[in-house]
Structures are given as structure tokens and as C-alpha cells.
Design a protein around this motif. Structure first.
Motif, PDB file in Angstrom:
ATOM      1  N   ARG A 205       0.817  -1.215   0.000  1.00 21.47           N
ATOM      2  CA  ARG A 205       0.000   0.000   0.000  1.00 21.47           C
ATOM      3  C   ARG A 205       0.858   1.277   0.000  1.00 21.47           C
ATOM      4  O   ARG A 205       0.317   2.378  -0.141  1.00 21.47           O
ATOM      5  CB  ARG A 205      -0.915  -0.066   1.241  1.00 21.47           C
ATOM      6  N   THR A 230       0.328  -7.295  -1.581  1.00 24.19           N
ATOM      7  CA  THR A 230      -0.431  -7.436  -0.338  1.00 24.19           C
ATOM      8  C   THR A 230      -1.917  -7.389  -0.701  1.00 24.19           C
ATOM      9  O   THR A 230      -2.288  -6.983  -1.805  1.00 24.19           O
ATOM     10  CB  THR A 230      -0.101  -6.307   0.664  1.00 24.19           C
ATOM     11  N   ARG A 231      -2.725  -7.796   0.249  1.00 23.84           N
ATOM     12  CA  ARG A 231      -4.156  -7.919  -0.057  1.00 23.84           C
ATOM     13  C   ARG A 231      -4.825  -6.617  -0.502  1.00 23.84           C
ATOM     14  O   ARG A 231      -5.607  -6.643  -1.448  1.00 23.84           O
ATOM     15  CB  ARG A 231      -4.888  -8.519   1.151  1.00 23.84           C
ATOM     16  N   ILE A 246      -0.397 -12.408  -1.316  1.00 18.76           N
ATOM     17  CA  ILE A 246       0.334 -13.361  -0.487  1.00 18.76           C
ATOM     18  C   ILE A 246      -0.175 -13.240   0.944  1.00 18.76           C
ATOM     19  O   ILE A 246      -0.413 -12.134   1.414  1.00 18.76           O
ATOM     20  CB  ILE A 246       1.836 -13.001  -0.519  1.00 18.76           C
ATOM     21  N   VAL A 248      -2.262 -15.130   4.603  1.00 17.37           N
ATOM     22  CA  VAL A 248      -3.142 -16.141   5.178  1.00 17.37           C
ATOM     23  C   VAL A 248      -4.346 -16.436   4.288  1.00 17.37           C
ATOM     24  O   VAL A 248      -4.786 -17.574   4.175  1.00 17.37           O
ATOM     25  CB  VAL A 248      -3.576 -15.733   6.607  1.00 17.37           C
ATOM     26  N   SER A 249      -4.857 -15.413   3.628  1.00 13.29           N
ATOM     27  CA  SER A 249      -5.995 -15.681   2.744  1.00 13.29           C
ATOM     28  C   SER A 249      -5.563 -15.709   1.283  1.00 13.29           C
ATOM     29  O   SER A 249      -6.392 -15.799   0.394  1.00 13.29           O
ATOM     30  CB  SER A 249      -7.116 -14.661   2.971  1.00 13.29           C
ATOM     31  N   GLY A 262       7.179  -1.076   0.165  1.00 20.11           N
ATOM     32  CA  GLY A 262       6.025  -0.347   0.711  1.00 20.11           C
ATOM     33  C   GLY A 262       5.027  -1.291   1.340  1.00 20.11           C
ATOM     34  O   GLY A 262       3.824  -1.113   1.226  1.00 20.11           O
ATOM     35  N   SER A 264       3.935  -3.037   4.981  1.00 18.54           N
ATOM     36  CA  SER A 264       4.172  -2.806   6.412  1.00 18.54           C
ATOM     37  C   SER A 264       4.637  -4.080   7.114  1.00 18.54           C
ATOM     38  O   SER A 264       5.484  -4.033   7.997  1.00 18.54           O
ATOM     39  CB  SER A 264       2.912  -2.260   7.083  1.00 18.54           C
ATOM     40  N   GLN A 268      -0.930 -11.126   8.877  1.00 16.36           N
ATOM     41  CA  GLN A 268      -1.737 -11.830   7.862  1.00 16.36           C
ATOM     42  C   GLN A 268      -0.992 -11.939   6.538  1.00 16.36           C
ATOM     43  O   GLN A 268      -1.261 -12.820   5.747  1.00 16.36           O
ATOM     44  CB  GLN A 268      -3.077 -11.110   7.617  1.00 16.36           C
ATOM     45  N   HIS A 269      -0.079 -11.004   6.310  1.00 15.74           N
ATOM     46  CA  HIS A 269       0.730 -11.068   5.084  1.00 15.74           C
ATOM     47  C   HIS A 269       1.977 -11.923   5.308  1.00 15.74           C
ATOM     48  O   HIS A 269       2.295 -12.808   4.524  1.00 15.74           O
ATOM     49  CB  HIS A 269       1.127  -9.656   4.645  1.00 15.74           C
ATOM     50  N   ASN A 283      11.082   0.348   2.985  1.00 18.14           N
ATOM     51  CA  ASN A 283       9.976   1.045   3.631  1.00 18.14           C
ATOM     52  C   ASN A 283      10.491   2.358   4.205  1.00 18.14           C
ATOM     53  O   ASN A 283      11.609   2.414   4.715  1.00 18.14           O
ATOM     54  CB  ASN A 283       9.385   0.175   4.757  1.00 18.14           C
ATOM     55  N   LYS A 284       9.688   3.385   4.109  1.00 16.78           N
ATOM     56  CA  LYS A 284      10.169   4.682   4.620  1.00 16.78           C
ATOM     57  C   LYS A 284      10.041   4.777   6.141  1.00 16.78           C
ATOM     58  O   LYS A 284      10.612   5.673   6.756  1.00 16.78           O
ATOM     59  CB  LYS A 284       9.432   5.833   3.937  1.00 16.78           C
ATOM     60  N   ASP A 301      12.371   6.213   0.798  1.00 19.12           N
ATOM     61  CA  ASP A 301      11.199   6.376  -0.063  1.00 19.12           C
ATOM     62  C   ASP A 301      11.315   5.454  -1.272  1.00 19.12           C
ATOM     63  O   ASP A 301      12.282   5.530  -2.041  1.00 19.12           O
ATOM     64  CB  ASP A 301      11.155   7.850  -0.510  1.00 19.12           C
ATOM     65  N   LEU A 302      10.338   4.607  -1.445  1.00 16.18           N
ATOM     66  CA  LEU A 302      10.387   3.647  -2.564  1.00 16.18           C
ATOM     67  C   LEU A 302      10.464   4.359  -3.901  1.00 16.18           C
ATOM     68  O   LEU A 302      11.023   3.837  -4.875  1.00 16.18           O
ATOM     69  CB  LEU A 302       9.188   2.686  -2.501  1.00 16.18           C
TER      70      LEU A 302
HETATM   71  C1  LIG Z   1      -8.838 -11.813   8.287  1.00 14.87           C
HETATM   72  C2  LIG Z   1      -7.804 -11.033   7.556  1.00 14.87           C
HETATM   73  C3  LIG Z   1      -7.070 -11.661   6.571  1.00 14.87           C
HETATM   74  C4  LIG Z   1      -6.087 -10.970   5.870  1.00 14.87           C
HETATM   75  N1  LIG Z   1      -5.361 -11.634   4.934  1.00 14.87           N
HETATM   76  C5  LIG Z   1      -4.371 -10.980   4.305  1.00 14.87           C
HETATM   77  C6  LIG Z   1      -3.523 -11.671   3.377  1.00 14.87           C
HETATM   78  O1  LIG Z   1      -3.685 -12.857   3.098  1.00 14.87           O
HETATM   79  N2  LIG Z   1      -2.550 -10.959   2.778  1.00 14.87           N
HETATM   80  C7  LIG Z   1      -2.309  -9.636   3.036  1.00 14.87           C
HETATM   81  O2  LIG Z   1      -1.381  -9.062   2.444  1.00 14.87           O
HETATM   82  N3  LIG Z   1      -3.087  -8.974   3.903  1.00 14.87           N
HETATM   83  C8  LIG Z   1      -4.102  -9.611   4.539  1.00 14.87           C
HETATM   84  N4  LIG Z   1      -4.879  -8.922   5.423  1.00 14.87           N
HETATM   85  C9  LIG Z   1      -4.643  -7.471   5.567  1.00 14.87           C
HETATM   86  C10 LIG Z   1      -3.474  -7.181   6.500  1.00 14.87           C
HETATM   87  O3  LIG Z   1      -3.925  -7.176   7.837  1.00 14.87           O
HETATM   88  C11 LIG Z   1      -2.857  -5.815   6.191  1.00 14.87           C
HETATM   89  O4  LIG Z   1      -3.859  -4.835   6.251  1.00 14.87           O
HETATM   90  C12 LIG Z   1      -2.177  -5.745   4.839  1.00 14.87           C
HETATM   91  O5  LIG Z   1      -1.290  -6.809   4.661  1.00 14.87           O
HETATM   92  C13 LIG Z   1      -1.421  -4.426   4.744  1.00 14.87           C
HETATM   93  O6  LIG Z   1      -0.962  -4.266   3.452  1.00 14.87           O
HETATM   94  P1  LIG Z   1       0.217  -3.249   3.143  1.00 14.87           P
HETATM   95  O7  LIG Z   1       1.434  -3.633   3.912  1.00 14.87           O
HETATM   96  O8  LIG Z   1       0.322  -3.159   1.657  1.00 14.87           O
HETATM   97  O9  LIG Z   1      -0.373  -1.835   3.614  1.00 14.87           O
HETATM   98  P2  LIG Z   1      -0.060  -0.953   4.885  1.00 14.87           P
HETATM   99  O10 LIG Z   1      -0.186  -1.718   6.135  1.00 14.87           O
HETATM  100  O11 LIG Z   1      -0.905   0.258   4.720  1.00 14.87           O
HETATM  101  O12 LIG Z   1       1.466  -0.561   4.726  1.00 14.87           O
HETATM  102  C14 LIG Z   1       1.973   0.303   3.756  1.00 14.87           C
HETATM  103  C15 LIG Z   1       3.429   0.527   4.087  1.00 14.87           C
HETATM  104  O13 LIG Z   1       4.008   1.304   3.051  1.00 14.87           O
HETATM  105  C16 LIG Z   1       4.951   2.191   3.653  1.00 14.87           C
HETATM  106  N5  LIG Z   1       5.106   3.317   2.742  1.00 14.87           N
HETATM  107  C17 LIG Z   1       4.196   4.273   2.436  1.00 14.87           C
HETATM  108  N6  LIG Z   1       4.703   5.118   1.506  1.00 14.87           N
HETATM  109  C18 LIG Z   1       5.962   4.697   1.253  1.00 14.87           C
HETATM  110  C19 LIG Z   1       6.990   5.157   0.401  1.00 14.87           C
HETATM  111  N7  LIG Z   1       6.820   6.219  -0.402  1.00 14.87           N
HETATM  112  N8  LIG Z   1       8.169   4.477   0.386  1.00 14.87           N
HETATM  113  C20 LIG Z   1       8.364   3.394   1.184  1.00 14.87           C
HETATM  114  N9  LIG Z   1       7.412   2.916   2.016  1.00 14.87           N
HETATM  115  C21 LIG Z   1       6.227   3.559   2.032  1.00 14.87           C
HETATM  116  C22 LIG Z   1       4.328   2.573   4.989  1.00 14.87           C
HETATM  117  O14 LIG Z   1       5.327   2.998   5.882  1.00 14.87           O
HETATM  118  C23 LIG Z   1       3.664   1.257   5.397  1.00 14.87           C
HETATM  119  O15 LIG Z   1       4.535   0.510   6.229  1.00 14.87           O
HETATM  120  C24 LIG Z   1      -5.853  -9.587   6.136  1.00 14.87           C
HETATM  121  C25 LIG Z   1      -6.609  -8.965   7.120  1.00 14.87           C
HETATM  122  C26 LIG Z   1      -7.563  -9.666   7.826  1.00 14.87           C
HETATM  123  C27 LIG Z   1      -8.338  -8.957   8.882  1.00 14.87           C
END
Ligand SMILES: Cc1cc2nc3c(=O)[nH]c(=O)nc-3n(C[C@H](O)[C@H](O)[C@H](O)COP(=O)(O)OP(=O)(O)OC[C@H]3O[C@@H](n4cnc5c(N)ncnc54)[C@H](O)[C@@H]3O)c2cc1C
Length: 317
Positions: A205, A230-231, A246, A248-249, A262, A264, A268-269, A283-284, A301-302
Motif C-alpha cells: 500500500r 499485499t491484499r 500473499i 493467510v488468505s 512499501g 508494512s 496476515q501477510h 519502507n520509509k 522512499d520507494l
Molecule cells: C482476516 C484477515 C485476513 C487478511 N489476509 C491478508 C492476506 O492474506 N494478505 C495480506 O497481504 N493482507 C491480509 N490482510 C490485511 C493485512 O492485515 C494488512 O492490512 C495488509 O497486509 C497491509 O498491506 P500493506 O502492507 O500493503 O499496507 P499498509 O499496512 O498500509 O502498509 C503500507 C506501508 O508502506 C509504507 N510506505 C508508504 N509510503 C511509502 C513510500 N513512499 N516508500 C516506502 N514505504 C512507504 C508505509 O510505511 C507502510 O509501512 C488480512 C486482514 C484480515 C483482517
């Protein structure tokens, strides 16, 4: 419970091959036999023998039926033969079959199994609970353990067409109620196989817009890597198809290299990447949980780092 025959069911040939390999390993260690329940033509039944089954219960072609319509037939087979375990591929249809079988046979179904093993003479399965936050090891309280497995848990064996075995034709038992198939729509064919990928680049994200995926795909191309996600990118934003995510789901991966950009690193991931040999995180936020799991981390910063990586990789070509 003495460990005896292990059965396998999946309407997906690749998943069936993996489950047969898993069942084979266990059966060879314990002296049991391996059987596959096959819906399809006779070639599919023979393919299951080549993939490692000793015996095939051939339910015939699907024709106008849905996979779920075979539940009474499968339940009847399980009741009369009482295998010690039935391994079911956790596809959408497979999960529907597993749930209905559990209800029909009045037994629990252990879902999302990650490890399957024998202790003493008892089969046990360890699987994730609380959305991947914990692992629970369970044994079945009933004669047949029904368990579902996603892709990538077992390595398929090389198919051996010379393997011989019995193919038993099983008559179809009409279910009390049937789903009506209203329409079929073609789905764009997918070439993604994250479970088999040796390198995976995984955006999260931290990306601001869909177009930014172009640089991720460019980086992945230069690294000869598959693109995961990520999801949120696949469910919600819908920037990428669901088979790319990638966790748990989603998919469980075992690459030599996982590069999270980018991401976190929520549990779950990360449960889906624990078998990666080398984990790299960009990650920043230096507090991002993924760094705790990473072998190498770049805090920054990515949008500055990824173009630099692309430039450096191009310069090396
Ligand atoms: C029941 C359940 C099942 C789930 N199953 C899955 C699953 O199978 N897979 C999965 O992936 N998720 C799953 N999730 C969701 C999971 O909990 C997280 O919400 C998700 O993995 C977060 O995705 P993310 O890391 O892309 O986003 P975020 O958590 O929003 O992280 C984004 C990261 O990007 C970094 N960032 C932002 N801008 C920049 C930049 N310019 N440069 C560098 N870094 C930056 C931030 O610092 C942050 O750490 C599930 C959730 C639930 C409740």
C-alpha cells in the motif's frame, strides 16, 4: 487410530498432484495406501495414478453438474471405506465440498493446513487460526480427518505414466438439492504461479497509484521475478488480480528472494512469506514490522529507491 489409507480430492490437476505427493510421503512412512477421488474423463483418472495414487475412485465426467453435486457420492465413499484422512484442495469449489462433507459426515474440517504429520499412530495437522496470528495443532476426533490444503504446501512428484493402479468407477448419488448453473463467464487466463516462483517482488500500500505498478513490473522483469502483492492491492483497490496476493488468505510462497516494497508486514501477510530464503524490505518507516523479519532492509522512499535499483540492474545487463 491406526494410520491406513489417505485419500485426496481436488478438481484442480496441479493441486491434486501436490496433495498426492503429500499423501504419498505420509503413506510411505506409515504403510498406508493412497487413493484419489477424481471427477473428469478417464484420462484424468489415469493422470492421478501417474501423479502418485495407488487407486482412483472415478466419479465420471462433470457434464452439467457442479463439483459440489458430488458431495453425497464422496460422503458415501468415505462412510463405506473409512480412510484415515481426506485431503481436499482449498480451491473455491474444494472449500465448498469440504464444508458440505463436514456437514454430511457430521465431522469437523481442519482448514488451511500448513503441516501434516504422524505422531505415534495419530495423524495431526497444524493450521493457522485468528487470521494467521497463531498456529494450532489438531488431531481428528472422528475416524476420517478431513483437511483442506492450499497450493504450495507439498512439492508435486514428477508424473510417472508407467505407474499402474486400480480405477474404480463410482455411481453418482443424486444430491437432495442441486445448484442451478445460470451462466458461465470466461475468466482471463492466469499465468501467475507464486508458489513456484524463485523470486517475488511484492508491492504494498506504499504505492500511491496503479500506474506506479509499471516500475514494479519493470524491476521484477530485470530480476526475473514474479510480482506478488499485499491484499489491499488485490482486494479493495483491485489493481492486481487476486491470485497475486500473499498471506493467510492468499498464496504461501517459498522463494529464494522476497522483496517487499512499501509493505508494512502485518502478520496476515507475513505468514505467507516465512519460508522465503532471503527477505528484503524497502519502507520509509523504520518501525515497519517487516524489517523485523527482513535479512536486508532499506529505510527510505520507494519512489527514490526503486528507480535507482532499476538503473543499477540495467547497468549490469
Ligand atoms: C482476516 C484477515 C485476513 C487478511 N489476509 C491478508 C492476506 O492474506 N494478505 C495480506 O497481504 N493482507 C491480509 N490482510 C490485511 C493485512 O492485515 C494488512 O492490512 C495488509 O497486509 C497491509 O498491506 P500493506 O502492507 O500493503 O499496507 P499498509 O499496512 O498500509 O502498509 C503500507 C506501508 O508502506 C509504507 N510506505 C508508504 N509510503 C511509502 C513510500 N513512499 N516508500 C516506502 N514505504 C512507504 C508505509 O510505511 C507502510 O509501512 C488480512 C486482514 C484480515 C483482517
Amino acid at each position: 487410530m491406526a494410520v491406513k489409507d489417505l485419500w485426496v480430492f481436488s478438481e484442480k490437476t496441479s493441486l491434486q498432484a501436490e496433495l498426492l505427493a503429500g499423501a504419498r510421503t505420509l503413506a510411505e512412512a506409515t504403510g498406508g495406501g493412497v487413493a484419489a477421488i477424481v471427477v473428469g474423463d478417464e484420462t484424468s483418472a489415469k493422470a492421478a495414478l501417474a501423479q502418485g495414487a495407488d487407486k482412483v475412485f472415478w466419479l465420471g465426467e462433470k457434464a452439467d453438474k457442479l463439483v459440489e453435486d458430488f458431495v453425497p457420492t464422496i460422503a458415501g465413499l468415505v462412510q463405506s471405506h473409512k480412510p484415515c484422512a481426506l485431503l481436499i484442495g482449498a480451491s473455491k469449489r474444494g472449500k465448498a465440498v469440504a464444508g458440505r462433507l463436514g456437514a454430511a459426515l457430521d465431522t469437523t474440517v481442519i482448514t488451511d493446513v500448513k503441516k501434516f504429520f504422524v505422531e505415534g499412530d495419530v495423524i495431526q495437522a497444524s493450521h493457522l487460526i485468528f487470521g494467521g496470528g497463531a498456529v494450532r495443532v489438531e488431531k481428528s476426533a472422528t475416524e476420517t480427518m478431513i483437511a483442506t490444503f492450499g497450493l504450495g504446501i507439498f512439492e508435486p512428484l514428477a508424473a510417472d505414466p508407467s505407474r499402474q493402479g486400480e480405477i474404480i468407477q463410482v455411481p453418482f448419488i443424486e444430491p437432495k438439492t442441486r445448484w442451478t448453473l445460470r451462466e458461465r463467464k470466461p475468466k482471463p487466463p492466469s499465468t501467475v504461479n507464486l508458489a513456484a516462483a524463485k523470486k517475488v517482488v511484492c508491492p504494498g500500500r506504499g504505492l500511491q497509484k496503479k500506474e506506479d505498478l509499471d516500475m514494479i513490473f519493470e524491476l521484477a522483469g530485470l530480476l526475473e521475478a514474479e510480482v506478488g502483492a499485499t491484499r489491499p492491492l488485490c482486494e479493495g483497490l483491485d489493481w492486481l488480480p487476486r491470485e497475486r496476493y500473499i498471506g493467510v488468505s492468499g498464496a504461501f510462497i517459498k522463494p529464494d528472494l522476497y522483496l517487499g516494497i512499501g509493505v508494512s508486514g502485518q502478520a496476515q501477510h507475513t505468514v505467507g512469506i516465512t519460508e522465503s530464503r532471503v527477505v528484503v524490505a524497502i519502507n520509509k518507516d523504520e518501525e515497519a514490522p517487516l524489517f523485523a523479519q527482513a535479512d536486508y532492509g532499506i529505510v527510505g522512499d520507494l519512489y527514490a529507491i526503486v528507480p535507482e535499483l532499476i538503473k543499477a540492474l540495467k547497468a549490469r545487463k
